[in-house]
Design a protein around this motif. Sequence first.
Motif, PDB file in Angstrom:
ATOM      1  N   GLY A  82      -4.716 -10.377  -6.709  1.00 59.56           N
ATOM      2  CA  GLY A  82      -3.860 -10.129  -5.444  1.00 59.56           C
ATOM      3  C   GLY A  82      -4.634 -10.846  -4.496  1.00 59.56           C
ATOM      4  O   GLY A  82      -5.636 -11.513  -4.403  1.00 59.56           O
ATOM      5  N   THR A  83      -3.606 -11.183  -3.498  1.00 58.41           N
ATOM      6  CA  THR A  83      -3.975 -11.633  -2.289  1.00 58.41           C
ATOM      7  C   THR A  83      -4.013 -10.644  -0.941  1.00 58.41           C
ATOM      8  O   THR A  83      -3.011  -9.737  -1.039  1.00 58.41           O
ATOM      9  CB  THR A  83      -3.151 -12.962  -1.793  1.00 58.41           C
ATOM     10  N   LYS A  84      -4.538 -10.999   0.094  1.00 64.13           N
ATOM     11  CA  LYS A  84      -4.785 -10.214   1.305  1.00 64.13           C
ATOM     12  C   LYS A  84      -3.324 -10.673   2.099  1.00 64.13           C
ATOM     13  O   LYS A  84      -3.362 -11.783   2.453  1.00 64.13           O
ATOM     14  CB  LYS A  84      -5.760 -10.174   2.137  1.00 64.13           C
ATOM     15  N   GLY A  85      -2.422  -9.820   2.346  1.00 60.23           N
ATOM     16  CA  GLY A  85      -1.266 -10.215   3.304  1.00 60.23           C
ATOM     17  C   GLY A  85      -0.083 -10.365   2.467  1.00 60.23           C
ATOM     18  O   GLY A  85      -0.130 -10.754   1.098  1.00 60.23           O
ATOM     19  N   GLU A 100       0.939  -2.707   6.446  1.00 60.52           N
ATOM     20  CA  GLU A 100       1.437  -3.137   4.960  1.00 60.52           C
ATOM     21  C   GLU A 100       1.386  -4.690   4.841  1.00 60.52           C
ATOM     22  O   GLU A 100       0.934  -5.046   3.573  1.00 60.52           O
ATOM     23  CB  GLU A 100       3.035  -2.667   4.664  1.00 60.52           C
ATOM     24  N   ARG A 101       1.462  -5.178   6.057  1.00 64.17           N
ATOM     25  CA  ARG A 101       1.364  -6.868   6.115  1.00 64.17           C
ATOM     26  C   ARG A 101       0.003  -7.057   5.600  1.00 64.17           C
ATOM     27  O   ARG A 101      -0.186  -8.359   5.128  1.00 64.17           O
ATOM     28  CB  ARG A 101       1.732  -7.156   7.168  1.00 64.17           C
ATOM     29  N   GLN A 102      -0.992  -6.564   6.154  1.00 66.30           N
ATOM     30  CA  GLN A 102      -2.396  -6.843   5.753  1.00 66.30           C
ATOM     31  C   GLN A 102      -2.991  -6.227   4.665  1.00 66.30           C
ATOM     32  O   GLN A 102      -4.184  -6.349   4.198  1.00 66.30           O
ATOM     33  CB  GLN A 102      -3.327  -6.442   7.051  1.00 66.30           C
ATOM     34  N   SER A 103      -2.113  -5.596   3.634  1.00 63.75           N
ATOM     35  CA  SER A 103      -2.843  -4.879   2.579  1.00 63.75           C
ATOM     36  C   SER A 103      -2.797  -5.984   1.537  1.00 63.75           C
ATOM     37  O   SER A 103      -2.427  -7.102   1.635  1.00 63.75           O
ATOM     38  CB  SER A 103      -1.617  -3.857   2.022  1.00 63.75           C
ATOM     39  N   TYR A 104      -3.261  -5.490   0.177  1.00 58.12           N
ATOM     40  CA  TYR A 104      -3.298  -6.515  -1.077  1.00 58.12           C
ATOM     41  C   TYR A 104      -1.931  -6.227  -1.495  1.00 58.12           C
ATOM     42  O   TYR A 104      -1.103  -5.472  -1.707  1.00 58.12           O
ATOM     43  CB  TYR A 104      -4.351  -6.155  -1.944  1.00 58.12           C
TER      44      TYR A 104
END
Length: 129
Positions: A82-85, A100-104
Amino acid sequence: MAVKNSDVVVIGEVVKKNIISKSIRNGNSGKNEQLLLKKYGIQISKAYKGVRQDKIVFIYTTSQPSACGLQLNIGETYMIFGTKGSFLPPFLDRELEPFERQSYWSNSCSATQEFTKDLKAEVETSLGG
């Protein structure tokens, strides 16, 4: 290998799944539509990158397979990349809450898949271990 481009790489079991519905305004028609997301809770058994082991991490994805949304099953074990964001387009991304925007986030193009020992060996080799 997907490890290099991922912010989080873990082996974990899906322990929770939530559907999140957001009302958004369609820029073309001006009508309100629903953006459906999935939020998976992953009990980490092995962490390679991004988080600590023995924790639960939450991964967001779109709900539709046609939009590359992940289809994970509760009780099954996966190798998660996964990626952050968010990977959503800007007009949808701005509808998300900051957390939510800054989650994985992950999607079906990220190499996330059911766990296998061969995949584990491939990840460990790419990490030099």
